[in-house]
Scaffold this active site. Structure first.
Site: not given
Length: 333
Positions: A71, A101, A140, A172, A212, A214, A236
């Site tokens: 990435q 990000c 992403k 995301h 992506n 949750g 995570r």
């Protein structure tokens, strides 16, 4: 398990998200022992660092990590092109551009989530990246930033960037608030909009879209795949409870093999740990990624405690790991 990595379009049915300070080469080696097929990502590396920095150190990876994607962070097409060419020469399977990000450092460098407001710049960047090599280029992104309306900005972003040639996106499903929320808060506070990502798949059926945000277990992964998405990226949960996500992934998500065994994974890590320590590395650099391996099992707390208390000591190595493992196997007996 089969020994041949799947094509990226298949491997990305399940991927482990790029996570700063977490998904380094030690983490990826560990994760690969649990799943032969899941697509793994590096931490984000800036294109400028790849071009001007210690490239060999920044981009080092093991051949057993394939399929593995680099990435990149950045917005300068020339730097992105050079960095992509370097990544291709080093054998990476994919190069991914970070448009998600939300950190202050990323914003000041004009990359990450702030690029959701500059789709044309992203399109120029990915076009330059694709011109550099035949390695697949992906993006992403978030569903939007700040006061943007995700239902408007996301399809516009996908339209403009895909027109430059990108066909695979990971979305995301949270907006990023660049003003007022910390990076940590941006991972939890903005509401999830999974339905919007599914709507994008319906609107852009020719694009390969992964979701992506949750997603915490393989049941949820399968539900998103069954609903028509091409892939699911987990962050995570894959790091903190890797056994729950990765040990069963090949059997359940890829239809290949049987569920793995966490104790066997520890034993499989020992030669890697021996080599790392023999080369002057510290045990804790590897075992910090293994702390969650026995999450929810008897002995898990003592496993974590033993490694946390002893892995940093001089001379710590595989014996320390086996001592920690003893707490788990004794409790399981």
């Amino acid at each position: 398990m089969t020994s041949t990595p799947l094509p990226l379009s298949d491997a990305s049915r399940l991927s482990v998200a790029p996570m700063m300070d977490w998904t380094d080469r030690h983490c990826r080696h560990f994760h690969r022992l649990m799943s032969r097929h899941a697509l793994l990502y590096t931490e984000m590396v800036t294109a400028a660092a790849v071009v001007h920095g210690d490239t060999a150190r920044l981009l080092a990876y093991g051949q057993d990590e394939h399929p593995v994607a680099l990435q990149l962070g950045g917005s300068d097409p020339a730097l992105l092109e050079q960095a992509t060419r370097i990544a291709a020469d080093m054998g990476y399977d994919e190069v991914n551009l970070n448009c998600g990000c939300p950190s202050d450092r990323v914003q000041s460098g004009r990359f990450g989530a702030i690029l959701m407001a500059e789709a044309d710049l992203v399109a120029d960047g990915v076009a330059a990246m694709m011109a550099a090599s035949q390695v697949p280029v992906t993006v992403k992104c978030r569903i939007g930033v700040d006061d943007q309306d995700p239902a408007t900005v996301l399809p516009d972003f996908l339209t403009r960037v895909s027109a430059a040639g990108v066909t695979r996106f990971t979305i995301h499903a949270r907006k990023a608030w660049l003003q007022g929320l910390s990076p940590k808060e941006n991972r939890d506070i903005p509401p999830l909009e999974h339905d919007l990502v599914h709507a994008m798949k319906a609107r852009f059926p020719h694009l390969h879209l992964s979701i992506n945000g949750g997603i915490a277990d393989l049941d949820q992964v399968q539900a998103h795949l069954d609903a028509g998405l091409d892939g699911v990226m987990i962050g995570r949960a894959a790091y903190h409870d890797p056994s729950a996500i990765l040990l069963d992934a090949d059997a359940r998500i890829f239809g290949d093999g049987t569920p793995g065994d966490a104790v066997a994974v520890v034993h499989a890590m020992l030669p890697y740990i021996d080599a790392h320590v023999a080369a002057g590395g510290r045990l804790g650099q590897v075992t910090r990624h293994m702390l969650g391996l026995f999450q929810g099992r008897p002995g898990a707390r003592m496993w974590r405690r033993h490694l946390s208390e002893h892995a940093h000591k001089d001379g710590a190595g595989t014996t320390t790991v086996l001592e920690a493992l003893g707490h788990v196997t004794v409790m399981a007996a």
